[in-house]
Design a protein around this motif. Sequence first.
Motif, PDB file in Angstrom:
ATOM      1  N   TYR A 298       0.836  -1.209   0.000  1.00 28.50           N
ATOM      2  CA  TYR A 298       0.000   0.000   0.000  1.00 28.50           C
ATOM      3  C   TYR A 298       0.868   1.255   0.000  1.00 28.50           C
TER       4      TYR A 298
ATOM      5  N   SER B  93       2.707   6.726   0.534  1.00 26.78           N
ATOM      6  CA  SER B  93       2.284   7.194   1.849  1.00 26.78           C
ATOM      7  C   SER B  93       3.306   6.789   2.913  1.00 26.78           C
TER       8      SER B  93
ATOM      9  N   HIS C 129      -9.434   2.372   2.729  1.00 24.73           N
ATOM     10  CA  HIS C 129      -8.238   2.822   2.017  1.00 24.73           C
ATOM     11  C   HIS C 129      -7.678   1.727   1.111  1.00 24.73           C
TER      12      HIS C 129
ATOM     13  N   THR D  92       1.086   4.064  -3.052  1.00 25.32           N
ATOM     14  CA  THR D  92       0.490   5.381  -2.801  1.00 25.32           C
ATOM     15  C   THR D  92       1.512   6.413  -2.352  1.00 25.32           C
TER      16      THR D  92
ATOM     17  N   SER E 260      -8.414   1.913  -2.620  1.00 24.71           N
ATOM     18  CA  SER E 260      -7.686   2.869  -3.467  1.00 24.71           C
ATOM     19  C   SER E 260      -6.558   2.207  -4.247  1.00 24.71           C
ATOM     20  N   ILE E 261      -6.098   1.021  -3.815  1.00 24.78           N
ATOM     21  CA  ILE E 261      -5.074   0.306  -4.583  1.00 24.78           C
ATOM     22  C   ILE E 261      -5.657  -0.909  -5.294  1.00 24.78           C
TER      23      ILE E 261
END
Length: 314
Positions: A138, A144, A154, A142, A157-158
Motif C-alpha cells: 500500500y 504514503s 483505504h 500510494t 484505493s489500490i
Amino acid sequence: MEAAKDEDLENQVNNEEAERLKKRLEYEAAADEWSALPEVQCMEGQDTADDNHSASASCVDYSEMWIYFKEKDLSAHMTSIQPTLERKGGCRSILCRLLGPPQLDKRLVPERDRIFAIAQCQLENDEPRQIHMLTTIYKRLTASRLECARFGHHWESIGFQGSDPATDLRGAGLLSLLNALFLLSTLLYRRLAADAYRLSLHERQNFPFMVLSINITRLALNALRHGVLNRECNLRLAVMDVLNEYYVCIMCEFYRIWKAQGRTIADSGNVLKDLEHQSLNKYKLLRAGLRMYLSQTRSQEPSRGLRRGGGDTA
C-alpha cells in the motif's frame, strides 16, 4: 411550456439513471470476469480477531519476505497442492513428453512445491511480517508514509474490493502479495509498477490494480504448473526468480494492451482470456515485450530530466 420543460427534465433524469445502471452492470459483469481464471485452491479466511490491528511504519523488503517463506513450516499445505498436470496415458501423453516442455530438475522440485504451498496460505493477522508485507504494498503504491490500518476502505484505493484485502487473496494466497512486493521492491521494475498503477486510476481506463495483480499471479502459477517455465528454471537453477520475472512480463503485456488499445473495465474479460492464452503459449514473446518496455523507458529518462531543467532523475 412548463409541462414541456418538466418532461425534458424528467427524460434527462431517466437517461442519467439508465447510464448509471448500465455502468454498474458493466462493472459487475467485469468483476465476474476477473474471477473466472483457473483457481488455486486456498483455505478459507479466518475471522479477524482485532479490528484495530495496524502495521508498523517501516516497509519490508522482498528478499526478507522470501527468506521468511523459505523458513516457514508449510507442511500442512503440501498435501493439497497440485504443482503439475495429471496426464493420462496414451499417444497424447507420449507426444507431450516428446514435444512438450522438459521435466523440472529434481533439485528444484522442493522450491516449486513450496511456491504452490505459499499460494495456499491465507493472511495471518498474528504474523507481523505478513501484515508488513501487505502494508508495504500500500505504501509503495500510494507513496504514503502514514500508518496503515489493517482494515478500512483505504485498501480500495489500490484495487482491493473491500475493507479487508484477505478476502481477495483466495485466488493465489500470499504468493500474490509476494509477487506484488517483488514488482515494487525491484528498482528495474518500479517504473512499470508506477505506470500500471497510474493507469488503474485513469478516469476512463481505471481497473482494480491489486485484483489484477492477483489474477496475474494465478496466470504465472498456472504456467508453472503446465511446465512452461521449466526450461528457464533448469537453466537458472531457480524457480521463484523465474516465476517473479514471468509475473512482471504478464503485467507488462497487460499494461501495453490496456493503454495502447484504450481498454476499459468492460473489456477485462477478453483481455484476461488473451493473457491466459499468451501466458501458456507465448513465453518468449512476453519476455521480449518486457525487454522492449525497459529499453524504451530507459531511453526516455534523459529527455525527461532535461525538461525539468537538467539533473539526474530518480
